[in-house]
Design an enzyme around this catalytic site. Sequence first.
Site, short mmCIF file in Angstrom:
data_model
loop_
_atom_site.label_atom_id
_atom_site.label_comp_id
_atom_site.label_asym_id
_atom_site.label_seq_id
_atom_site.Cartn_x
_atom_site.Cartn_y
_atom_site.Cartn_z
N HIS A 153 -14.02 -2.42 10.15
CA HIS A 153 -13.61 -2.99 8.32
C HIS A 153 -12.08 -4.02 8.38
O HIS A 153 -12.34 -5.27 8.48
CB HIS A 153 -13.81 -3.38 7.94
CG HIS A 153 -14.08 -1.78 6.94
ND1 HIS A 153 -13.77 -0.90 8.24
CD2 HIS A 153 -13.12 -1.55 6.24
CE1 HIS A 153 -13.65 0.55 6.83
NE2 HIS A 153 -12.17 -0.73 6.37
N ARG A 154 -10.84 -3.29 8.37
CA ARG A 154 -9.96 -3.36 8.67
C ARG A 154 -9.89 -4.22 9.82
O ARG A 154 -8.50 -5.60 9.40
CB ARG A 154 -8.81 -2.45 8.33
CG ARG A 154 -7.52 -2.96 7.83
CD ARG A 154 -7.28 -1.76 7.28
NE ARG A 154 -7.69 -1.21 5.75
CZ ARG A 154 -8.34 -0.06 5.77
NH1 ARG A 154 -7.96 0.75 6.42
NH2 ARG A 154 -8.37 0.25 5.11
N LYS A 177 -11.66 3.15 16.42
CA LYS A 177 -12.03 2.47 15.50
C LYS A 177 -11.26 1.30 15.33
O LYS A 177 -11.31 0.26 14.48
CB LYS A 177 -11.65 3.53 14.15
CG LYS A 177 -11.77 3.06 12.35
CD LYS A 177 -11.13 4.26 11.58
CE LYS A 177 -11.05 3.51 10.77
NZ LYS A 177 -9.72 3.28 9.78
N ASP A 203 -8.18 -4.59 -0.17
CA ASP A 203 -8.55 -3.43 -0.80
C ASP A 203 -9.99 -3.64 -0.02
O ASP A 203 -10.55 -4.22 0.48
CB ASP A 203 -8.75 -4.22 -1.76
CG ASP A 203 -9.32 -3.34 -2.86
OD1 ASP A 203 -8.49 -2.22 -3.24
OD2 ASP A 203 -10.27 -3.45 -3.74
N TYR A 253 -13.88 8.32 4.03
CA TYR A 253 -14.86 8.78 4.27
C TYR A 253 -15.16 8.37 6.11
O TYR A 253 -15.84 7.91 6.23
CB TYR A 253 -16.12 7.69 3.40
CG TYR A 253 -15.94 7.20 2.14
CD1 TYR A 253 -16.67 8.03 1.33
CD2 TYR A 253 -14.50 6.18 1.52
CE1 TYR A 253 -16.51 8.43 -0.06
CE2 TYR A 253 -14.67 6.64 -0.03
CZ TYR A 253 -15.59 7.59 -0.40
OH TYR A 253 -15.98 7.69 -1.89
N ASP A 254 -13.98 7.67 6.36
CA ASP A 254 -13.55 7.92 8.10
C ASP A 254 -14.86 8.80 9.13
O ASP A 254 -15.60 8.80 9.92
CB ASP A 254 -12.82 7.68 9.36
CG ASP A 254 -11.38 6.74 9.01
OD1 ASP A 254 -12.52 6.02 7.77
OD2 ASP A 254 -10.80 6.30 8.66
N THR A 281 1.23 -1.11 0.05
CA THR A 281 0.04 -0.02 -0.53
C THR A 281 0.61 1.45 0.12
O THR A 281 2.24 1.11 0.31
CB THR A 281 -0.72 -0.02 0.96
OG1 THR A 281 -2.08 0.88 1.05
CG2 THR A 281 -0.38 0.21 2.64
N HIS A 282 0.41 2.40 -0.73
CA HIS A 282 1.00 3.76 -0.13
C HIS A 282 -0.27 4.58 0.41
O HIS A 282 0.43 5.68 0.66
CB HIS A 282 1.03 4.34 -1.78
CG HIS A 282 2.44 3.67 -2.46
ND1 HIS A 282 3.05 3.92 -2.19
CD2 HIS A 282 1.96 2.72 -3.91
CE1 HIS A 282 4.08 3.31 -2.87
NE2 HIS A 282 2.77 2.53 -4.48
N ASN A 283 -1.02 4.16 0.83
CA ASN A 283 -1.81 5.01 2.06
C ASN A 283 -1.53 4.72 3.18
O ASN A 283 -1.15 3.40 3.77
CB ASN A 283 -3.35 3.68 1.23
CG ASN A 283 -4.34 4.11 2.33
OD1 ASN A 283 -3.92 5.05 3.51
ND2 ASN A 283 -5.55 4.59 2.19
#
Length: 190
Positions: free
Chosen positions: A175-176, A170, A69, A150-151, A8-10
């Site tokens: 979900h993650r 969180k 993803d 979208y947090d 990831t780059h996020n």
Amino acid sequence: MDKLIVATHNRGKLREIKQFFCDLPVKIISADELGEDSPRETGKTYRENALLKARYLYDKYRIPTLADDSGLEVKILNGLPGVYSARFDGPKATYESNNIKLLSRLGNKSDRRAKFISVIILLSDTIYQSIGKVSGRIAYNLSGVSGFGYDPLFIPLGYQKTYSELACKKQFISHRAIALKKIKKIIEKL
């Protein structure tokens, strides 16, 4: 396993993954640290995109690779933005522009049911998959300053605050986090 590549780059996603695995004796290496680009996400499902990202780096380095993803699916928008969540507002989308577009598409509609989905692939000699889902709703306005994506809009079921406002919590309810719990058990055995 002593090394794990995270495809990831996020930075927000990478931070969450590193925090989640902080008690494991595994060195986490990001795609950025390797100086690697990401492959184009051409998959039609979260699984296809996660596998694409994991395979791209695993085939090159032969080090176990994890890829996530994730997407937000809004019921009244027939599941959009879905696999296009990161680029909902187009190829140069930002978190802000995606959130604004989502709010615009929803307008004042009262049905704001949504769910966040995360599909995580761990690729080594075998393909391991884990899925996490959290139902909730979309707020009428952006709220909170932490998190990413979208947090500031997503309110998980059972809460009155957005992921952004829930900040540290969180990390345990998202979900993650649900998907990572399952993958963590696999990593501990490898």
